[in-house]
Design an enzyme around this catalytic site. Sequence first.
Site, PDB file in Angstrom:
ATOM      1  N   HIS A 501       0.833  -1.197   0.000  1.00 20.93           N
ATOM      2  CA  HIS A 501       0.000   0.000   0.000  1.00 20.93           C
ATOM      3  C   HIS A 501       0.877   1.259   0.000  1.00 20.93           C
ATOM      4  CE1 HIS A 501      -3.604   2.368   1.377  1.00 20.93           C
ATOM      5  NE2 HIS A 501      -2.623   3.159   1.793  1.00 20.93           N
ATOM      6  N   GLU A 502       1.828   1.292   0.912  1.00 19.56           N
ATOM      7  CA  GLU A 502       2.650   2.495   1.022  1.00 19.56           C
ATOM      8  C   GLU A 502       3.499   2.703  -0.226  1.00 19.56           C
ATOM      9  OE1 GLU A 502       1.930   4.576   3.185  1.00 19.56           O
ATOM     10  OE2 GLU A 502       0.748   3.271   4.490  1.00 19.56           O
ATOM     11  N   HIS A 505       1.817   4.771  -2.685  1.00 22.89           N
ATOM     12  CA  HIS A 505       1.993   6.209  -2.463  1.00 22.89           C
ATOM     13  C   HIS A 505       3.356   6.679  -2.978  1.00 22.89           C
ATOM     14  CE1 HIS A 505      -1.690   6.687  -0.305  1.00 22.89           C
ATOM     15  NE2 HIS A 505      -1.329   5.988   0.751  1.00 22.89           N
TER      16      HIS A 505
END
Length: 649
Positions: A501-502, A505
């Site tokens: 997920h990170e 980003h």
Amino acid sequence: MTESEEGKCEKMGKVKKRGSVLVFTGAAAVVAITANLAITAFKYRKEKNAKKKDLAGSKVRVNLSASEILKLADQIIANSNKVHNSIASVPLDKVTYANVISPLAELQAQQFPLIQSCVFPKLVSTREDVRKASAEAEQRIDAHLDACSKREDVYLVIKAFAVRGEWMNAEAKHFVQILVRDFERNGLNLTASKREELQRIRAQIDELSFKYIQNLNDDSKFLLFNEAELAGLPPDFLKGLDKSENGKLKIFLRSHHVAAVLEFCKVGTTRRSVSGAYGNRCGEINVSILESLVQQRHKYARLLGYSCYAEYAIGVRMAKTPKKVFEFLKDMSTSLTDLAVKELDVLKDLKKKEEGEFPFGIEDLPYYVKRVEEQGYDLDFGDIKQYLPISVVLSGIFKIIQDLFGLRFEEIAGADVWHCDVRVFSVFDLGSSELLGYCYLDLFSREGKYGHTCVLALQNSALTISGARQIPVGLLISQCQKDADGSSGLLRFSEVVSLFHEFGHVVQQICNRASFSRISGLCVDPDFVEIPAQLLENWCYESYSLKLISGFHQAREMLGLPILEGTNPASYFPSVVIGYEAVCYSRIWSEVFAADIFTSKFCNDVSNQHAGMQFRSKVLTPSGVKGPLEVLSDFLGRKPSIEAYIRAK
Ligand SMILES: *[C@@H]1O[C@H](CO)[C@@H](O)[C@H](O)[C@H]1NC(C)=O
Ligand SMILES: *[C@@H]1O[C@H](CO)[C@@H](O)[C@H](O)[C@H]1NC(C)=O
Ligand SMILES: *[C@@H]1O[C@H](CO)[C@@H](O)[C@H](O)[C@H]1NC(C)=O
Ligand SMILES: [Zn+2]
């Protein structure tokens, strides 16, 4: 990681807590001054630490001392004031792009990495004096930016330019509209008396929010358990816990402890007390703070001409109106209710079998969801952890990002860092070898470090006055545990999901090519910013990527794993995060659209590089001139829909 924690970290890193860093309202760099500032900063470090490499094109400064941080903060503020004053002095009939907009854009681009250099040590520095100085610097900078956002003189000049409408291009137009919008959302176009009242209310809102957050942060409570009460938790997790004098183990009410207990602990009463105490951290905070906050927010929105706070909060986001959000949530719940009831029944049955006749509570969800998966697929998650050494997970993620998006990560040896565990990478375009940006990884938890997982933008893409492009820099902070012997740690599956997920980003931050720092990278519509991160999560459920990230232990089959698709690793803690008011729908909103993208473009071919590159060029790279809906429609070839999400469930 949980929804609430992430919301918080995104407040801090992206939309930034109390709107500070990204709500630049003003200020344009007199380039020479900023350049001087950078040069002074540069000299400092050279003298002190001559061996360390500087990253070409990055203005981010790391491992500053406490006094350097405070000095830099004061320089930033002085420079910003100078630029604001100079812009404000332009007569309204003489405003041009070159004397108003351009200096402001330049200031924002130049000061952003310097501000972040002052602010991020608060989260990661090993030294308490540095963390303190960083927090102090942040306060000073916040106060300054806040004052800038209320400068009527600067607003009038920018508004005068906007009214004349001499645009350089669509992106510049969009940028100016955002500047005007930011001022007007602060009430700069209201009458003086109304504006005064607005600012009074704002001050109260800020104070209440600050108290609320401070209460949460100051909470260092823990619960004590003996080993039997923590049955089910992995031995190495238990080994890492602090002990009280009487030998009991301390479970702190921090996310990584709480999440582990809720996922692994076999003892229902332990899960219940931990979950209850964690939820209570918020309840304990005087409810009256929240009540006042709600009232003040309503008044605030009404003064600005909105019917309610939700309308004010959602107006600038992808969803646009509260009505749209309600429709969206209604559609979702109508479509998913039956399924949810069925799933819950399965979990309840299982609990009855394992623990007897106890009511099933929300604190039982993570544990029993996991149990159902283990039973159905004969997996033991404790064992799976063996398969996921962090180094292998990382190289798997790099490989996936390379294959999908055409990005190559290359580690930089000997770069300046704030802790020896921190690693720094250059990110190149695979095809052209163009340097796209840098990425810092600070993966392991340690004393004094921020307790959650998040990505911070340290420097944003921007086109500088000289015509050069400023490249983005990102920082990923996570809480992986090191092995007892200090070697690289092993990750729980949920931690792997969180890393994927990170990295979504990170990829978004690095790929973005906006010309204005203010609307660049992660500073986009908050309904939109989670979509790439949610999208990338899908790859860790795919056998394709599990093969990559578990390459090290391929001897053993991992057949059952793809079933994890559709499980939701997101929040089990419905705690209230102050910045999330009226926009709690956002997480599921982005999840739904990420599911749509995955299902329609990658589901049948998770290594579909063509789709990956299209996603990069059509969704990640653009400047945000087009609205998120338009961008997504452009990529999908149709409007985004909730169908895919419903089907996947
Ligand atoms: C102030 O700006 C807002 C947002 O642009 C607009 O809706 C409103 O009508 C303006 N109010 C006045 C008094 O001009
Ligand atoms: C908040 O705290 C004050 C003082 O501790 C107390 O008097 C009041 O009843 C509390 N209010 C709520 C709603 O808990
Ligand atoms: C950071 O700076 C301090 C003192 O300024 C120095 O002792 C330390 O080694 C530096 N840390 C790293 C990881 O370079
Ligand atoms: Zn996120």
